[in-house]
Write an enzyme that holds these catalytic residues in place. Structure first.
Site, PDB file in Angstrom:
ATOM      1  N   HIS A  66      59.390 -22.057  -5.181  1.00  0.00           N
ATOM      2  CA  HIS A  66      58.754 -20.727  -5.181  1.00  0.00           C
ATOM      3  C   HIS A  66      57.669 -20.680  -6.252  1.00  0.00           C
ATOM      4  O   HIS A  66      56.527 -20.244  -5.999  1.00  0.00           O
ATOM      5  CB  HIS A  66      59.838 -19.674  -5.441  1.00  0.00           C
ATOM      6  CG  HIS A  66      59.338 -18.285  -5.641  1.00  0.00           C
ATOM      7  ND1 HIS A  66      59.713 -17.229  -4.831  1.00  0.00           N
ATOM      8  CD2 HIS A  66      58.518 -17.733  -6.585  1.00  0.00           C
ATOM      9  CE1 HIS A  66      59.134 -16.119  -5.247  1.00  0.00           C
ATOM     10  NE2 HIS A  66      58.409 -16.400  -6.316  1.00  0.00           N
ATOM     11  N   GLU A  67      58.011 -21.147  -7.458  1.00  0.00           N
ATOM     12  CA  GLU A  67      57.042 -21.124  -8.555  1.00  0.00           C
ATOM     13  C   GLU A  67      55.919 -22.139  -8.347  1.00  0.00           C
ATOM     14  O   GLU A  67      54.773 -21.886  -8.721  1.00  0.00           O
ATOM     15  CB  GLU A  67      57.753 -21.381  -9.883  1.00  0.00           C
ATOM     16  CG  GLU A  67      58.825 -20.362 -10.241  1.00  0.00           C
ATOM     17  CD  GLU A  67      58.311 -18.932 -10.253  1.00  0.00           C
ATOM     18  OE1 GLU A  67      57.137 -18.714 -10.625  1.00  0.00           O
ATOM     19  OE2 GLU A  67      59.073 -18.021  -9.891  1.00  0.00           O
ATOM     20  N   HIS A  70      53.117 -20.627  -6.447  1.00  0.00           N
ATOM     21  CA  HIS A  70      52.188 -19.885  -7.301  1.00  0.00           C
ATOM     22  C   HIS A  70      51.219 -20.843  -7.999  1.00  0.00           C
ATOM     23  O   HIS A  70      50.022 -20.562  -8.134  1.00  0.00           O
ATOM     24  CB  HIS A  70      52.954 -19.095  -8.359  1.00  0.00           C
ATOM     25  CG  HIS A  70      53.723 -17.931  -7.822  1.00  0.00           C
ATOM     26  ND1 HIS A  70      53.146 -16.957  -7.035  1.00  0.00           N
ATOM     27  CD2 HIS A  70      55.026 -17.571  -7.984  1.00  0.00           C
ATOM     28  CE1 HIS A  70      54.059 -16.045  -6.724  1.00  0.00           C
ATOM     29  NE2 HIS A  70      55.203 -16.393  -7.282  1.00  0.00           N
TER      30      HIS A  70
END
Length: 310
Positions: A66-67, A70
């Site tokens: 998920h990170e 980003h």
């Protein structure tokens, strides 16, 4: 996604970015094992604790991905990323600087929750085609990833959904500061709602309020409230610094040879960031055509900063 300073134990680097782990991650890992092990025992796992441990590892790998989403989006927009940190309530990617456009804010924010939802969907699809022991872990992972993705889309800062809301409002209102204030206030509303949720659910179900639910709700509420307050403080700080304009501090003398160039209309946080990233005693101020129009002394920028924040 976050702009806060990192902290924690360094595990290594990914694409030149530090990967950090805060001690609170271990606390949450123990809590998750304690929560999931009895569930695995109920469905017949011979080693429920081991199954819960495997699930926790899978979940934190999902948080890491998920990170990383980003990180990839920020890099596509040429935004520096200093670290990825895994902690008690998930993770954060520390991106240096602010988005330059609403679209940039939107895409760098929404890719994280979309990644979690995609991982949840893939786990659901794959689960029926795996051995029973693996299927249970994948189904639990799917559930948690979908919840994480959905919660992160809640429209309130500091959640990713709050950044998405800010991007939409910024595009509609053409006012980034006002968009930030609205998104942060929404975050505070959701913080109060998170704190009240265990009591509302217990009353609706006619059951007693569970201490664990209250503690977890308090942690989530604290995370939301403190993040929203930080966003509001950053907006007020940026507004105070917006009075610092390179043109107003210019001196009518030729810049020294080799002086770093700065746009003459640069102002506020962007001006301070440019000065910090290119330390020099004197800068060459240039117009839109790149022609020198004067000099800017670093000491004058520092003095203007002190006056603005006094």
């Amino acid at each position: 996604m976050s702009t806060r300073l990192p902290g924690g134990l360094r595990l290594g680097r990914v694409a030149g970015v530090d990967v950090l782990v805060r001690p609170s991650l271990l606390v949450m890992a123990v809590v998750l094992v304690a929560l999931f092990a009895p569930q695995f025992e109920l469905v017949g796992y011979s080693s429920p604790v081991l199954a819960a441990l495997v699930l926790v590892v899978v979940l934190y790998v999902s948080v890491f991905l998920h990170e990383c989403a980003h990180l990839v989006a920020a890099r596509l927009y040429r935004m520096p990323v200093s670290s990825i940190t895994l902690h008690l309530l998930g993770g954060e990617t520390v991106i240096e600087g602010e988005s330059r456009t609403p679209a940039q804010e939107l895409w760098t924010s929404v890719v994280g929750p979309l990644t979690s939802l995609a991982l949840g969907g893939l786990s659901l699809v794959a689960a029926p085609h795996t051995p029973p022991a693996v299927e249970g872990i994948l189904l639990a992972s799917a559930y948690v990833n979908i919840v994480v993705g959905a919660v992160n889309l809640v429209p309130g800062l500091p959640l990713d959904g709050g950044h998405v809301l800010r991007a939409v409002l910024w595009g509609l209102l053409r006012d980034q500061s006002l968009a930030t204030v609205v998104a942060a206030r929404c975050g505070q509303v959701f913080a109060v709602g998170a704190l009240a949720l265990p009591f509302v659910l217990a009353r609706t179900r006619g059951t007693d309020v569970q201490p664990f639910d209250v503690v977890l709700a308090a942690l989530i509420a604290w995370f939301l409230w403190s993040g929203a307050v930080q966003s509001l403080q950053a907006t007020r700080w940026a507004a105070a610094l917006d009075v610092i304009v390179a043109r107003d501090l210019a001196v009518a003398e030729p810049p020294p040879e080799g002086a770093p160039p700065l746009p003459v209309d640069l102002r506020g946080v962007a001006l301070l960031r440019s000065v910090a990233m290119n330390p020099a005693p004197v800068y060459a101020l240039v117009d839109e055509g790149g022609r020198p129009v004067g000099s800017l002394r670093a000491a004058d920028v520092d003095a203007a900063y002190r006056r603005a924040t006094a």
